[in-house]
Design an enzyme around this catalytic site. Structure first.
Site, PDB file in Angstrom:
ATOM      1  N   HIS A   1      -1.832 -25.772   3.690  1.00 19.81           N
ATOM      2  CA  HIS A   1      -1.358 -24.420   3.377  1.00 19.81           C
ATOM      3  C   HIS A   1       0.101 -24.252   3.795  1.00 19.81           C
ATOM      4  O   HIS A   1       0.908 -23.664   3.070  1.00 19.81           O
ATOM      5  CB  HIS A   1      -2.159 -23.367   4.151  1.00 19.81           C
ATOM      6  CG  HIS A   1      -3.640 -23.368   3.876  1.00 19.81           C
ATOM      7  ND1 HIS A   1      -4.570 -23.747   4.820  1.00 19.81           N
ATOM      8  CD2 HIS A   1      -4.342 -23.014   2.775  1.00 19.81           C
ATOM      9  CE1 HIS A   1      -5.788 -23.606   4.312  1.00 19.81           C
ATOM     10  NE2 HIS A   1      -5.679 -23.183   3.071  1.00 19.81           N
TER      11      HIS A   1
ATOM     12  N   GLY B   1      -2.273 -25.929  -4.396  1.00 22.46           N
ATOM     13  CA  GLY B   1      -2.413 -27.335  -4.013  1.00 22.46           C
ATOM     14  C   GLY B   1      -3.193 -28.166  -5.019  1.00 22.46           C
ATOM     15  O   GLY B   1      -4.205 -27.708  -5.563  1.00 22.46           O
TER      16      GLY B   1
ATOM     17  N   SER C   1     -10.012 -26.448   5.150  1.00 22.62           N
ATOM     18  CA  SER C   1     -10.565 -25.541   6.168  1.00 22.62           C
ATOM     19  C   SER C   1     -12.002 -25.939   6.495  1.00 22.62           C
ATOM     20  O   SER C   1     -12.468 -25.760   7.614  1.00 22.62           O
ATOM     21  CB  SER C   1     -10.533 -24.103   5.658  1.00 22.62           C
ATOM     22  OG  SER C   1      -9.228 -23.783   5.208  1.00 22.62           O
ATOM     23  N   ARG C   2     -12.701 -26.496   5.514  1.00 25.03           N
ATOM     24  CA  ARG C   2     -14.101 -26.873   5.739  1.00 25.03           C
ATOM     25  C   ARG C   2     -14.236 -28.071   6.683  1.00 25.03           C
ATOM     26  O   ARG C   2     -15.305 -28.282   7.257  1.00 25.03           O
ATOM     27  CB  ARG C   2     -14.794 -27.183   4.410  1.00 25.03           C
ATOM     28  CG  ARG C   2     -15.043 -25.935   3.576  1.00 25.03           C
ATOM     29  CD  ARG C   2     -15.941 -26.217   2.395  1.00 25.03           C
ATOM     30  NE  ARG C   2     -16.338 -24.995   1.706  1.00 25.03           N
ATOM     31  CZ  ARG C   2     -15.588 -24.362   0.808  1.00 25.03           C
ATOM     32  NH1 ARG C   2     -14.412 -24.846   0.473  1.00 25.03           N
ATOM     33  NH2 ARG C   2     -16.010 -23.245   0.237  1.00 25.03           N
TER      34      ARG C   2
HETATM   35  P1  AMP Z   1      -7.837 -22.236   0.278  1.00 25.71           P
HETATM   36  O1  AMP Z   1      -7.477 -21.500   1.529  1.00 25.71           O
HETATM   37  O2  AMP Z   1      -8.792 -23.355   0.470  1.00 25.71           O
HETATM   38  O3  AMP Z   1      -8.243 -21.290  -0.828  1.00 25.71           O
HETATM   39  O4  AMP Z   1      -6.502 -22.919  -0.230  1.00 25.71           O
HETATM   40  C1  AMP Z   1      -5.358 -22.172  -0.489  1.00 25.71           C
HETATM   41  C2  AMP Z   1      -4.353 -23.040  -1.201  1.00 25.71           C
HETATM   42  O5  AMP Z   1      -4.016 -24.152  -0.387  1.00 25.71           O
HETATM   43  C3  AMP Z   1      -4.901 -23.602  -2.524  1.00 25.71           C
HETATM   44  O6  AMP Z   1      -3.873 -23.598  -3.490  1.00 25.71           O
HETATM   45  C4  AMP Z   1      -5.273 -25.012  -2.129  1.00 25.71           C
HETATM   46  O7  AMP Z   1      -5.255 -25.923  -3.207  1.00 25.71           O
HETATM   47  C5  AMP Z   1      -4.192 -25.337  -1.127  1.00 25.71           C
HETATM   48  N1  AMP Z   1      -4.601 -26.441  -0.258  1.00 25.71           N
HETATM   49  C6  AMP Z   1      -5.762 -26.526   0.448  1.00 25.71           C
HETATM   50  N2  AMP Z   1      -5.828 -27.713   1.089  1.00 25.71           N
HETATM   51  C7  AMP Z   1      -4.703 -28.382   0.767  1.00 25.71           C
HETATM   52  C8  AMP Z   1      -4.191 -29.674   1.108  1.00 25.71           C
HETATM   53  N3  AMP Z   1      -4.855 -30.510   1.894  1.00 25.71           N
HETATM   54  N4  AMP Z   1      -2.992 -30.034   0.594  1.00 25.71           N
HETATM   55  C9  AMP Z   1      -2.311 -29.200  -0.223  1.00 25.71           C
HETATM   56  N5  AMP Z   1      -2.735 -27.972  -0.571  1.00 25.71           N
HETATM   57  C10 AMP Z   1      -3.910 -27.569  -0.087  1.00 25.71           C
END
Ligand code: AMP
Length: 279
Positions: free
Chosen positions: A35, A146, A186-187
């Site tokens: 993030h 991401g 996050s998981r």
């Molecule tokens: P989330 O909080 O899981 O909804 O993710 C929020 C954003 O962060 C989304 O655009 C994800 O694709 C991106 N994201 C999550 N994990 C990663 C990672 N390891 N590398 C790059 N972007 C990420």
């Protein structure tokens, strides 16, 4: 950094600062380096960076997954400050879905029902509804997301086209990984130490595909990758596949002109992980 909790205030504030360039990073919190890389890119490229943290109930097909979704708000705030984010949008569910809100059905074609769409029915409609609402509130010029969620990236790009937001620039940012190769997520915080180490097998399986997909029949290679995951502690593989990069259509054989992605979703210690690499 300003923390804003209502849609009206967020919208007013951002409309007032136009024509400054606004970068937007939507998240569900429990922030990690993946993030933060998106935040970093936005702060370099845009005049103003907005991060949202909203655990969107409508994109969870599994209620237990929603209940267990990690929340680390104080740490998230401190990290966003440290990374010079300008605004944190922290709405509660009524701000995003006001009473009487009627979910919209978005036409995202086959992406709705393949891979993640197949295994998480309704997930992408939930994602589209929340993103559509967030973009109504946040007049973004740049959207930073991401590649970790490759199918989500393609879905959102479709959504932008179908909702007349062609002028919002979509940036797909490379996946940030642990040293082991495991994609940050996050998981991952729900995994114990041993499972966390074993989970790197997901990336190894994708790498195996990258090394061999030009030479080995896909079905044979995918069976091998599947088996490798089970041997390394994954209890269930929902899919491991080779797909066309631009629409994730399943591919059965190597054709030199195509661009491919290797994609996978698998369970370890009761946690569902996804990953992908471009081949
Ligand atoms: P989330 O909080 O899981 O909804 O993710 C929020 C954003 O962060 C989304 O655009 C994800 O694709 C991106 N994201 C999550 N994990 C990663 C990672 N390891 N590398 C790059 N972007 C990420």
């Amino acid at each position: 950094m300003k923390v804003i909790t209502t849609a009206a205030e967020m919208q007013q504030l951002l409309l007032a600062i136009k024509p400054k360039r606004i970068g937007f990073v939507p998240t569900m919190g429990c922030l990690h380096q993946g993030h933060l890389t998106l935040i970093e890119k936005s702060t370099k490229y845009d005049d103003v960076t907005v991060c949202s943290i909203f655990v969107n109930p409508s994109q969870f097909n599994n209620p237990e997954d929603f209940q267990k979704y990690p929340v680390t708000l104080e740490a998230d705030r401190a990290l966003l400050e440290q990374y010079s984010c300008d605004y944190l949008f922290l709405p509660d569910v009524n701000e995003i879905y006001p009473p009487g809100y009627q979910p919209v059905l978005f036409d995202i074609g086959k992406l709705d029902t393949i891979w993640e769409g197949e295994h998480r029915p309704g997930h992408f409609q939930g994602v589209c509804n929340v993103m559509n609402r967030l973009l109504e509130i946040i007049p973004a010029d740049d959207l930073w997301m991401g590649q970790k969620d490759l199918q989500q990236c393609l879905v959102i790009q479709k959504l932008m086209n179908s909702t007349g937001r062609k002028n919002v620039f979509f940036h797909r940012v490379d996946t940030i990984r642990e040293n082991s190769g495991l994609a940050m997520s996050s998981r991952n915080t729900r995994l114990r130490k041993e499972a966390l180490a074993a989970a790197a097998a997901l990336y190894d399986a994708l790498q195996l595909i990258r090394r061999q997909y030009r030479f080995v029949p896909f079905s044979q290679l995918l069976a091998k990758a599947h088996e490798q995951l089970l041997q390394h502690g994954f209890e269930k593989v929902e899919y491991i596949a080779i797909a066309r990069e631009n629409d994730l259509a399943a591919m059965n054989e190597y054709v030199a002109e195509e661009k491919y992605a290797a994609i996978a979703a698998a369970w370890i210690e009761g946690v569902r992980l996804i990953d992908n690499i471009i081949l």
